[in-house]
Design a protein around this motif. Structure first.
Motif, PDB file in Angstrom:
ATOM      1  N   ALA A 171       0.826  -1.206   0.000  1.00 54.02           N
ATOM      2  CA  ALA A 171       0.000   0.000   0.000  1.00 54.02           C
ATOM      3  C   ALA A 171       0.862   1.259   0.000  1.00 54.02           C
ATOM      4  O   ALA A 171       0.388   2.342  -0.373  1.00 54.02           O
ATOM      5  N   PHE A 172       2.123   1.148   0.406  1.00 53.42           N
ATOM      6  CA  PHE A 172       3.021   2.304   0.476  1.00 53.42           C
ATOM      7  C   PHE A 172       4.136   2.225  -0.564  1.00 53.42           C
ATOM      8  O   PHE A 172       5.155   2.915  -0.443  1.00 53.42           O
ATOM      9  N   ARG A 173       3.974   1.433  -1.595  1.00 51.16           N
ATOM     10  CA  ARG A 173       5.042   1.182  -2.567  1.00 51.16           C
ATOM     11  C   ARG A 173       5.394   2.442  -3.369  1.00 51.16           C
ATOM     12  O   ARG A 173       6.542   2.591  -3.809  1.00 51.16           O
ATOM     13  N   ARG A 174       4.449   3.342  -3.569  1.00 51.65           N
ATOM     14  CA  ARG A 174       4.739   4.542  -4.371  1.00 51.65           C
ATOM     15  C   ARG A 174       5.631   5.536  -3.624  1.00 51.65           C
ATOM     16  O   ARG A 174       6.466   6.198  -4.241  1.00 51.65           O
ATOM     17  N   ARG A 175       5.468   5.624  -2.302  1.00 49.98           N
ATOM     18  CA  ARG A 175       6.230   6.591  -1.521  1.00 49.98           C
ATOM     19  C   ARG A 175       7.560   6.023  -1.044  1.00 49.98           C
ATOM     20  O   ARG A 175       8.553   6.738  -0.974  1.00 49.98           O
ATOM     21  N   PHE A 176       7.592   4.725  -0.719  1.00 45.57           N
ATOM     22  CA  PHE A 176       8.814   4.104  -0.180  1.00 45.57           C
ATOM     23  C   PHE A 176       9.109   2.813  -0.952  1.00 45.57           C
ATOM     24  O   PHE A 176       9.011   1.708  -0.387  1.00 45.57           O
ATOM     25  N   PRO A 177       9.448   2.905  -2.228  1.00 43.44           N
ATOM     26  CA  PRO A 177       9.607   1.685  -3.029  1.00 43.44           C
ATOM     27  C   PRO A 177      10.729   0.768  -2.537  1.00 43.44           C
ATOM     28  O   PRO A 177      10.572  -0.456  -2.526  1.00 43.44           O
ATOM     29  N   LEU A 178      11.866   1.336  -2.129  1.00 37.41           N
ATOM     30  CA  LEU A 178      12.980   0.497  -1.684  1.00 37.41           C
ATOM     31  C   LEU A 178      12.657  -0.200  -0.360  1.00 37.41           C
ATOM     32  O   LEU A 178      12.929  -1.408  -0.188  1.00 37.41           O
ATOM     33  N   ALA A 179      12.067   0.539   0.575  1.00 29.76           N
ATOM     34  CA  ALA A 179      11.712  -0.060   1.860  1.00 29.76           C
ATOM     35  C   ALA A 179      10.665  -1.158   1.687  1.00 29.76           C
ATOM     36  O   ALA A 179      10.731  -2.213   2.342  1.00 29.76           O
ATOM     37  N   VAL A 180       9.703  -0.943   0.814  1.00 33.53           N
ATOM     38  CA  VAL A 180       8.676  -1.961   0.567  1.00 33.53           C
ATOM     39  C   VAL A 180       9.306  -3.207  -0.041  1.00 33.53           C
ATOM     40  O   VAL A 180       8.945  -4.343   0.311  1.00 33.53           O
ATOM     41  N   PHE A 181      10.274  -3.010  -0.941  1.00 32.70           N
ATOM     42  CA  PHE A 181      10.956  -4.183  -1.515  1.00 32.70           C
ATOM     43  C   PHE A 181      11.655  -5.004  -0.430  1.00 32.70           C
ATOM     44  O   PHE A 181      11.583  -6.245  -0.413  1.00 32.70           O
ATOM     45  N   VAL A 182      12.323  -4.328   0.496  1.00 36.14           N
ATOM     46  CA  VAL A 182      13.013  -5.039   1.580  1.00 36.14           C
ATOM     47  C   VAL A 182      12.008  -5.804   2.441  1.00 36.14           C
ATOM     48  O   VAL A 182      12.260  -6.963   2.853  1.00 36.14           O
ATOM     49  N   LEU A 183      10.844  -5.219   2.709  1.00 38.36           N
ATOM     50  CA  LEU A 183       9.846  -5.880   3.543  1.00 38.36           C
ATOM     51  C   LEU A 183       9.216  -7.090   2.853  1.00 38.36           C
ATOM     52  O   LEU A 183       8.680  -7.990   3.533  1.00 38.36           O
ATOM     53  N   THR A 184       9.270  -7.132   1.523  1.00 41.11           N
ATOM     54  CA  THR A 184       8.684  -8.278   0.807  1.00 41.11           C
ATOM     55  C   THR A 184       9.694  -9.405   0.588  1.00 41.11           C
ATOM     56  O   THR A 184       9.313 -10.489   0.103  1.00 41.11           O
ATOM     57  N   LEU A 185      10.967  -9.195   0.932  1.00 38.19           N
ATOM     58  CA  LEU A 185      11.974 -10.247   0.717  1.00 38.19           C
ATOM     59  C   LEU A 185      11.677 -11.538   1.503  1.00 38.19           C
ATOM     60  O   LEU A 185      11.938 -12.641   0.991  1.00 38.19           O
ATOM     61  N   PRO A 186      11.163 -11.464   2.754  1.00 38.74           N
ATOM     62  CA  PRO A 186      10.845 -12.738   3.439  1.00 38.74           C
ATOM     63  C   PRO A 186       9.867 -13.608   2.665  1.00 38.74           C
ATOM     64  O   PRO A 186       9.936 -14.845   2.731  1.00 38.74           O
ATOM     65  N   LEU A 187       8.941 -13.008   1.915  1.00 38.78           N
ATOM     66  CA  LEU A 187       8.016 -13.802   1.091  1.00 38.78           C
ATOM     67  C   LEU A 187       8.766 -14.554   0.014  1.00 38.78           C
ATOM     68  O   LEU A 187       8.448 -15.709  -0.293  1.00 38.78           O
ATOM     69  N   ALA A 188       9.783 -13.912  -0.600  1.00 37.78           N
ATOM     70  CA  ALA A 188      10.591 -14.599  -1.603  1.00 37.78           C
ATOM     71  C   ALA A 188      11.386 -15.739  -0.998  1.00 37.78           C
ATOM     72  O   ALA A 188      11.696 -16.724  -1.676  1.00 37.78           O
ATOM     73  N   LEU A 189      11.709 -15.601   0.280  1.00 37.83           N
ATOM     74  CA  LEU A 189      12.445 -16.662   0.961  1.00 37.83           C
ATOM     75  C   LEU A 189      11.557 -17.865   1.265  1.00 37.83           C
ATOM     76  O   LEU A 189      11.985 -19.017   1.151  1.00 37.83           O
ATOM     77  N   MET A 190      10.280 -17.580   1.575  1.00 33.17           N
ATOM     78  CA  MET A 190       9.418 -18.663   2.075  1.00 33.17           C
ATOM     79  C   MET A 190       8.515 -19.286   1.018  1.00 33.17           C
ATOM     80  O   MET A 190       7.821 -20.247   1.300  1.00 33.17           O
ATOM     81  N   GLN A 191       8.450 -18.730  -0.227  1.00 30.54           N
ATOM     82  CA  GLN A 191       7.683 -19.383  -1.281  1.00 30.54           C
ATOM     83  C   GLN A 191       8.401 -19.195  -2.619  1.00 30.54           C
ATOM     84  O   GLN A 191       9.221 -18.305  -2.786  1.00 30.54           O
ATOM     85  N   ASP A 192       8.105 -20.088  -3.544  1.00 29.10           N
ATOM     86  CA  ASP A 192       8.867 -20.126  -4.791  1.00 29.10           C
ATOM     87  C   ASP A 192       8.781 -18.818  -5.571  1.00 29.10           C
ATOM     88  O   ASP A 192       9.786 -18.242  -5.961  1.00 29.10           O
ATOM     89  N   VAL A 193       7.583 -18.346  -5.866  1.00 25.40           N
ATOM     90  CA  VAL A 193       7.389 -17.087  -6.597  1.00 25.40           C
ATOM     91  C   VAL A 193       6.428 -16.229  -5.782  1.00 25.40           C
ATOM     92  O   VAL A 193       5.255 -16.594  -5.636  1.00 25.40           O
TER      93      VAL A 193
END
Length: 372
Positions: free
Chosen positions: A51-73
């Motif tokens: 929901a905050f990807r437009r204002r803080f794109p880099l921070a949002v990317f870092v917060l979504t990294l655990p999902l990449a760790l725990m599921q294939d795509v």
């Protein structure tokens, strides 16, 4: 395609963000296999961060990294990568983030250790994850380039509109200058003749009524010339070089001009019929202006108009004798000879004007012979 893009742009940004959050949450519900509270909390945080990807794109990317760790795509990670690439010009940062997302996706979960997966399988997973992470980055850069192109096209269109406006103003300025010259050459010529004739009648008549009428006519003529002078100056204030208007006076009109000048004048010589229209007009206006000045400033004088061709040049000379009686006080715009000089310059010619040794005046125009 254009309608779809227009429709897409009309969707409010919060609606798009909410839809992406729900889509990421649905992706987690379908594909997420982690049941630990910490894993569920990290997954929920990653989905909500979109929901905050437009204002803080880099921070949002870092917060979504655990999902990449725990599921294939992980859809949330791909959306975060796309948003970052869409809004960043730092290609090194984008490449690093794509490699980081691929590396995180390659690490086995739960952490089993590299030996249990095997090197070949790990390499395959790494290549697959790198290609998956590169796709949204390239797509985001493409969208960014497309938006930049749209902005540049809009700027170019605006510059062209501005250029067209400037061109229209330049054309208008040239037309105003041409109109000013036409007013001086034609209207001033006729009104000056009226004033001169009225002044002569005022002096010669013995009838008081006729004298009063002649005085009124002369006064009105002088006032008209004064107003015309003001109008000409206003028009010339924003004008440039002249443009040709129709109908054009030609050499064939010279004899009638000389005969109707109101002074004893003689026309001698001739010019080729193939003289270009601009040159014919310049000759005509020169004779007209010179004869008008003789009437205004040299009463009783005679004039001689000589046309001649000398090799590759043509010209006309208007010479008048000294005045035989005092000139009437008529206003002058001081623009006649200036306009003639401008015409001659435009045609790569020259104009000379000055007194003669016997007290008369001479105007001489020389132009290159440019057959029409």
């Amino acid at each position: 395609m254009s309608r779809e893009r227009t429709w897409w742009r009309r969707v409010p940004a919060p609606v798009v963000d909410l839809a992406l959050v729900l889509a990421a949450a649905a992706d987690v519900l379908v594909n997420f296999e982690e049941e630990a509270p910490l894993g569920l909390a990290l997954a929920a945080l990653g989905c909500a961060a979109l929901a905050f990807r437009r204002r803080f794109p880099l921070a949002v990317f870092v917060l979504t990294l655990p999902l990449a760790l725990m599921q294939d795509v992980a859809l949330a990670t791909l959306v975060a990568l796309f948003t970052l690439a869409e809004r960043s010009r730092n290609r090194r940062l984008l490449a690093g983030c794509a490699v980081l997302a691929a590396a995180v996706g390659t690490v086995p979960w739960p952490l089993l250790g590299p030996a249990e997966l095997g090197r070949i399988t790990t390499a395959i997973y790494a290549a697959y994850n790198l290609a998956t992470a590169a796709a949204p980055v390239l797509m985001g850069q493409l969208v960014r380039a497309q938006r930049k192109s749209v902005r540049q096209l809009a700027e170019i269109q605006e510059a062209r509109e501005h250029e067209r406006a400037l061109y229209a103003q330049a054309v208008l300025a040239r037309e105003r200058a041409q109109l000013a010259r036409e007013m001086h050459d034609v209207v001033s010529h006729q009104v000056s003749l009226i004033a001169v004739q009225a002044g002569a009648l005022q002096v010669a008549t013995q009838d008081p009524d006729a004298e009063q009428a002649a005085r009124t006519i002369r006064t009105l003529s002088v006032t008209t010339l004064d107003e015309l002078r003001t109008m000409v100056r206003l028009l010339r204030a924003s004008g440039g070089r002249d443009t040709e208007l129709t109908p054009q006076p030609t050499l064939a009109d010279l004899r009638r001009l000389v005969e109707s000048s109101g002074i004893p004048a003689e026309l001698t010589g001739q010019l080729p019929a193939t003289v270009s229209t601009p040159a014919q007009r310049a000759v005509y206006r020169t004779v007209q202006e010179a004869l008008t000045n003789v009437r205004k400033h040299a009463p009783g004088a005679t004039a001689r108009v000589e046309l001649r061709q000398e090799g590759e040049r043509i010209g006309v000379t208007v010479t008048n004798t000294p005045a035989t009686r005092p000139a009437l006080p008529l206003p002058g715009s001081q623009l006649g000879l200036v306009g003639l000089g401008e015409r001659a310059e435009i045609l790569n010619g020259s104009l000379e004007a000055g007194p003669t040794p016997d007290g008369g005046y001479r105007v001489r125009l020389r132009l290159p012979f440019d057959p029409a």
